[in-house]
Design an enzyme around this catalytic site. Structure first.
Site, PDB file in Angstrom:
ATOM      1  NE  ARG A  39      -2.140   0.906   3.778  1.00  0.00           N
ATOM      2  CZ  ARG A  39      -1.641   1.888   4.522  1.00  0.00           C
ATOM      3  NH1 ARG A  39      -1.704   3.140   4.107  1.00  0.00           N
ATOM      4  NH2 ARG A  39      -1.082   1.619   5.677  1.00  0.00           N
ATOM      5  CG  HIS A  40       1.626   5.502  -2.304  1.00  0.00           C
ATOM      6  ND1 HIS A  40       1.537   6.661  -1.557  1.00  0.00           N
ATOM      7  CD2 HIS A  40       2.614   5.712  -3.202  1.00  0.00           C
ATOM      8  CE1 HIS A  40       2.439   7.524  -1.982  1.00  0.00           C
ATOM      9  NE2 HIS A  40       3.099   6.975  -2.981  1.00  0.00           N
ATOM     10  N   PRO A  41       1.521   4.988   1.148  1.00  0.00           N
ATOM     11  CG  PRO A  41       3.430   6.055   1.970  1.00  0.00           C
ATOM     12  CD  PRO A  41       2.983   5.052   0.945  1.00  0.00           C
TER      13      PRO A  41
END
Length: 386
Positions: free
Chosen positions: A231-233
């Site tokens: 997941r991208h933060p």
């Protein structure tokens, strides 16, 4: 329409004293752009990667892929006769590259100051673990050391699990790419000044330089980010999701794409819910969003979702292994899988191609095999006499 012309670095000669990966990766890029690379190796042993598996008939596939098209000469820079040959090579070269710890080249009499005094046109490229300045410049480093110290490992892996290194050697490779940028800029400036300069690239510096979102998050929140898996933060949805048969990725970088995704999932009203209406609120409620999406994606296999979402213009992808990537039609159409001749003339080695596609330079398909140790001594000596 452009036509294929001379490779942009044709006529540039690089003396490459580097070994293993960061430096050789850089000189591989420059060779692919037309430079002549003379690989200066230790007599008897050569580059360490000559001894890295996997092997075929005694030849390292690792070495073969990184050192294609280069010429090899074995020189002991503590031997007077070999030093004379090396100095002759320097006199006819544009760039010298090294990746020893600071001070090694100076003790040999070939540091930046020594070379610049004799050959002011030469560009000196140095890549090392910690750079040539700072209190820890003399410390040794490998890829994993700088991934750990440079923060990359701290954000890689799954939440609440032990940190892991990035699967590719980004500590070396990124430093090699930055060194290539520096050398190209120095070659361009030399056209205006006639003088070379020193390029000093640290692997540690290069790791910080690729932490764009992590630096911003840490500075603004005071809390350094941890690992978040796929997941991208800072963007949602932007991660891997379960389908009926496997994981795949969906990447919606803006509200328009998210609305399209919701429509394709059969849940158009999801995009207007307050907790999901903006990227910020989606990031704040990312686990709830993931659960809602997966309740739907689990109903069909990956192939179904890739076809459906791609048709709607939503960025998505199956998660391919390396064998699948090497057979990917798009990759093959871009000439990104090369057949490299084996030194013994046997079955070719496979390697990644040149990702830099230039309108005035055709892709090279006639690569030469990585050199045997000292293979080009006679050719190089003849060139020095010419």
């Amino acid at each position: 329409m452009t036509t294929a012309t001379t490779a942009p670095l044709k006529g540039i000669t690089i003396v490459d004293l580097t070994h293993v990966l960061a430096g050789p990766y850089c000189s591989m890029i420059l060779s692919d752009l037309g430079a002549t690379v003379i690989k200066v190796e230790q007599p008897g042993t050569g580059d360490d990667t000559r001894h890295f598996p996997p092997f075929r008939d005694g030849h390292s596939a690792y070495f073969a892929t990184i050192n294609r098209d280069k010429k090899s000469i074995a020189l002991n820079l503590k031997d007077d006769a070999d030093r004379a040959v090396f100095e002759g090579i320097l006199a006819k070269s544009d760039v010298v590259m090294e990746n020893y710890r600071p001070g090694v080249m100076e003790r040999l009499g070939y540091g930046w100051d020594d070379i610049h005094a004799k050959h002011p046109q030469i560009i000196y490229g140095a890549v090392s673990g910690f750079g040539h300045t700072g209190p820890e410049a003399l410390k040794p480093a490998y890829d994993m050391v700088v991934q750990a110290r440079g923060g990359v490992m701290s954000i890689t892996g799954e939440k609440n699990r032990e940190p892991v290194r990035v699967g590719a050697s980004v500590g070396d490779i990124v430093a090699g790419m930055f060194l290539g940028h520096g050398l190209l800029a120095a070659l361009y400036q030399r056209e205006k000044t006639g003088l070379g300069q020193k390029i000093d690239v640290a692997m540690l510096d290069s790791q910080l330089a690729i932490l764009e979102h992590a630096v911003a998050i840490t500075n603004e929140t005071g809390i350094p980010p941890g690992p978040s898996g796929a997941r991208h933060p800072s963007i949602a949805p932007f991660e891997a999701f379960h389908a009926e048969d496997a994981l795949f990725v969906i990447a919606c970088g803006n509200d328009v794409l998210f609305a399209k995704l919701c429509a394709e999932l059969g849940k158009p009203k999801l995009a207007t819910r307050p907790e999901f209406a903006t990227n910020l609120t989606r990031c704040q409620n990312v686990m709830q969003l993931r659960r809602r999406i997966e309740l739907i994606t689990l109903e069909h296999p990956v192939a179904y979702w890739i076809e459906k979402l791609t048709a709607a213009g939503i960025p998505c992808s199956p998660i391919q292994n390396v064998e699948q990537v090497m057979q990917d039609p798009q990759i093959l159409a871009r000439n990104m899988v090369l057949d490299l001749p084996a030194p013994d003339g046997g079955r070719p080695f496979k390697a990644a191609g040149n990702p830099i596609k230039m309108g005035a330079m055709a892709d090279q398909n006639d690569h030469k095999a990585a050199p045997l140790l000292d293979e080009h001594r006679a050719e190089i000596l003849a060139w020095l006499e010419a």
